[in-house]
Scaffold this motif. Structure first.
Motif, short mmCIF file in Angstrom:
data_model
loop_
_atom_site.label_atom_id
_atom_site.label_comp_id
_atom_site.label_asym_id
_atom_site.label_seq_id
_atom_site.Cartn_x
_atom_site.Cartn_y
_atom_site.Cartn_z
N VAL A 60 0.84 -1.19 0.00
CA VAL A 60 0.00 0.00 0.00
C VAL A 60 0.88 1.24 0.00
N THR A 63 -3.09 6.84 -0.49
CA THR A 63 -4.52 6.57 -0.44
C THR A 63 -5.07 6.58 -1.86
N ARG A 65 -7.53 7.31 -4.53
CA ARG A 65 -8.62 8.26 -4.72
C ARG A 65 -8.81 8.49 -6.21
N GLU A 211 -0.74 -1.55 -4.63
CA GLU A 211 -1.80 -0.55 -4.44
C GLU A 211 -1.13 0.81 -4.30
N GLY A 213 -1.49 4.54 -4.58
CA GLY A 213 -2.44 5.63 -4.62
C GLY A 213 -2.08 6.76 -5.56
#
Length: 249
Positions: A60, A63, A65, A211, A213
């Motif tokens: 990760v 974030t 979005r 992932e 962001g």
């Protein structure tokens, strides 16, 4: 106290002091050994952690979005039916006619590229109309340009669905409530790009799945720009976590 008793007493004191010194040294050596052992464990653990961090991407980063695009299904169908193929009712019909459509230039086969990877397709076939293929390629080019401009690592987005037959669409509808019986995917003009992940290498492997962001945010921006340029219509599917994209021209 006699002389012999005095000598014996002195010898006992020396032995006691000697034992005391030995115990002290043993204590010091033991403490030092323990510290060295702890240091070795820490260094070894750190070294392993460093090797892991070098060889594997973090799962990760930031974030995720994305923009909410909401072009309705009827809008997708308008462009798909105007610009796409007639469509295949069954998987058998697809197999019998695909080679001819490719020879005539109505469809082109889509493979992994320098910009994206294909999912393990279960309900679609890796084919698009030439215009849809060009749009997919343009998304990839602009995405890489934005990554370079931001000094971000190279990423590959994943295409999760392309051309479907009527048969595969019906099968998909049993498990996916978002799957309309009359989908723009039937006409070869539409593809889905997931925003759940990107890849650090052009391979479909969990080892390279990230992932990311900031990267996915740039991917969303690219799609929005092409939408504003009237190159495509888009809907952001929340449940499936993908951009459903249909070429306009």
């Amino acid at each position: 106290m006699t002389i012999n008793e005095s000598d014996h007493f002195n010898q006992m004191k020396r032995r006691y002091r000697l034992k005391k010194e030995v115990r002290k040294k043993l204590l010091i050596y033991g403490t030092v050994s323990l510290v060295i052992l702890i240091a070795i464990i820490i260094i070894t653990h750190t070294s392993v952690a460093e090797r892991i961090s070098v060889s594997a991407e973090p799962k990760v980063i930031g974030t995720i979005r994305v923009d909410k695009y909401s072009d309705l299904n009827k809008v997708h169908l308008k462009y798909a039916q105007a610009n796409g193929i007639k469509g295949f009712k069954s998987d058998k019909e697809f197999r019998e006619n695909i080679n001819e459509l490719v020879r005539e230039g109505d469809l082109v086969k889509i493979d992994d590229s320098d910009y994206f990877v294909l999912d393990n397709l279960t309900h679609s076939q890796p084919y698009l109309t030439p215009d849809a293929s060009d749009l997919l390629e343009e998304i990839g080019k602009r995405f890489q340009q934005k990554l370079e401009e931001k000094n971000l690592k190279k990423r590959y987005f994943q295409v999760t669905s392309l051309l479907r037959t009527g048969e595969s669409q019906r099968k998909l509808g049993r498990s996916n409530t978002n799957a309309s019986s009359n989908s723009s995917h039937l006409y070869g003009t539409t593809f889905d790009i997931t925003y759940a992940r990107v890849y650090s290498k052009p391979k479909l492997s969990e080892e390279y799945e990230v992932e990311d962001g900031p990267a996915i945010r740039l991917l969303s921006e690219v799609i929005g720009e092409l939408r504003k340029e009237k190159r495509c219509v888009v809907v952001t599917e929340r449940k499936e976590r993908c951009f459903h994209i249909t070429v306009r021209n």
